[in-house]
Design an enzyme around this catalytic site. Structure first.
Site, PDB file in Angstrom:
ATOM      1  N   VAL A   1       0.810  -1.218   0.000  1.00 32.10           N
ATOM      2  CA  VAL A   1       0.000   0.000   0.000  1.00 32.10           C
ATOM      3  C   VAL A   1       0.843   1.268   0.000  1.00 32.10           C
ATOM      4  CG1 VAL A   1      -1.961  -1.133   1.103  1.00 32.10           C
ATOM      5  CG2 VAL A   1      -0.240   0.010   2.532  1.00 32.10           C
TER       6      VAL A   1
ATOM      7  N   ASN B   1      -7.657  -1.120   5.227  1.00 29.01           N
ATOM      8  CA  ASN B   1      -7.524  -1.757   6.523  1.00 29.01           C
ATOM      9  C   ASN B   1      -6.075  -2.081   6.885  1.00 29.01           C
ATOM     10  OD1 ASN B   1      -8.441  -3.493   8.865  1.00 29.01           O
ATOM     11  ND2 ASN B   1      -7.593  -5.088   7.545  1.00 29.01           N
TER      12      ASN B   1
ATOM     13  N   TYR C   1       2.111   5.436  16.038  1.00 32.22           N
ATOM     14  CA  TYR C   1       0.960   4.630  15.612  1.00 32.22           C
ATOM     15  C   TYR C   1      -0.329   5.390  15.918  1.00 32.22           C
ATOM     16  CZ  TYR C   1      -2.384   0.738  15.679  1.00 32.22           C
ATOM     17  OH  TYR C   1      -3.466  -0.076  15.480  1.00 32.22           O
TER      18      TYR C   1
ATOM     19  N   ALA D   1      -0.705   8.565  16.373  1.00 32.86           N
ATOM     20  CA  ALA D   1      -0.790   9.768  15.547  1.00 32.86           C
ATOM     21  C   ALA D   1      -1.327   9.446  14.150  1.00 32.86           C
ATOM     22  CB  ALA D   1       0.583  10.425  15.446  1.00 32.86           C
TER      23      ALA D   1
END
Length: 267
Positions: A61, A88, A153, A155
């Site tokens: 991604v 996700n 994480y 943030a």
């Protein structure tokens, strides 16, 4: 081929919440696009769903061109429609901020936020072409208040939540809806050993099965609700953080809340 069925494009689909979502939507008669860096997990998923009901592909991604290519492959198979884009995929690397390798910090930002930006931006044409389409993203309980030990994480999940809120307004002009889910402690093999056993048996940080998140994705498609919480009690923490952030800060400092990454996935 979708052959007229509604379609969902899921990243992080090889395990956990993504996999459960793929299983649920296939069972509901949807055509599933399943994407992950875990190719064996995708093959196992395809075996369970049936090759006629899904399209699988390795997807990084963080690579915008790779994301675009995956959507280009998906579009003809799905009949040119995309009813739900479910961003996700994510990773969790924690520890005190001053002790984390900066490479780990950047990796979390790249996967958890840049990956989401890549997906949404590249999927806009397909979402626009599909009536009542939904842009859905996994945020986190750590987006209710900045969580110590997983600051970056947390943030990125705050960023996802804020992006979702803004796009839920902007995308109205395009005929696209936007929403997110904020999961708490999700019972998957990815959690550290003993995490589920150590979790409270009740309350907002009790262990939940990933199928509970899948159910929320299904409900979100049939609703105009913006934020979804698993379990629902996490909404209380969100409201408390907005109303009295200093009080929540002191509770966090006293160890009142679970502070581990609750919806993390492997690289």
């Amino acid at each position: 081929m979708a052959k007229g069925r509604k379609s969902i494009f899921i990243t992080g689909a090889a395990s956990g919440m993504g996999r459960e979502t793929a299983l649920l939507f296939a069972d509901k008669g949807w055509f599933v696009g399943a994407y992950d860096v875990n190719e064996q997990g995708l093959k196992d998923l395809q075996d369970e769903l049936g090759a006629d009901n899904c399209l699988i592909r390795r997807l990084d991604v963080t690579d915008r061109a790779d994301y675009r290519a995956a959507l280009d492959d998906f579009a003809p198979a799905a009949g040119g429609r995309l009813d739900i884009l479910y961003n996700n995929a994510g990773i969790g690397r924690g520890g005190p901020f001053d002790q984390q390798p900066f490479e780990d910090i950047l990796a979390v930002v790249q996967v958890n936020f840049i990956g989401v930006l890549n997906g949404i931006y590249e999927a806009i044409p397909l979402l626009k072409a599909t009536p009542n389409s939904l842009c859905f993203t996994t945020s986190s309980s750590s987006a209710t208040f900045g969580m110590p030990g997983i600051a970056v994480y947390s943030a990125t999940k705050h960023a996802v939540k804020g992006l979702t809120e803004a796009l839920s307004v902007e995308f109205r002009a395009l005929g696209i809806r936007a929403a997110d889910v904020l999961p708490g402690l999700i019972d998957t093999p990815i959690l550290p050993p003993g995490a589920v056993e150590a979790a409270p048996k009740e309350g907002m940080f009790r262990a939940m099965h990933p199928s509970e998140v899948a159910k929320v994705v299904w409900e979100a498609y049939h609703s105009d609700r913006l934020h979804w919480y698993v379990p629902e009690e996490l909404a209380e923490l969100d409201r408390a953080s907005a109303a009295a952030p200093e009080a929540v800060r002191e509770q966090m400092a006293g160890g009142a809340f679970f502070s581990g990454p609750t919806d993390r996935k492997p690289d």
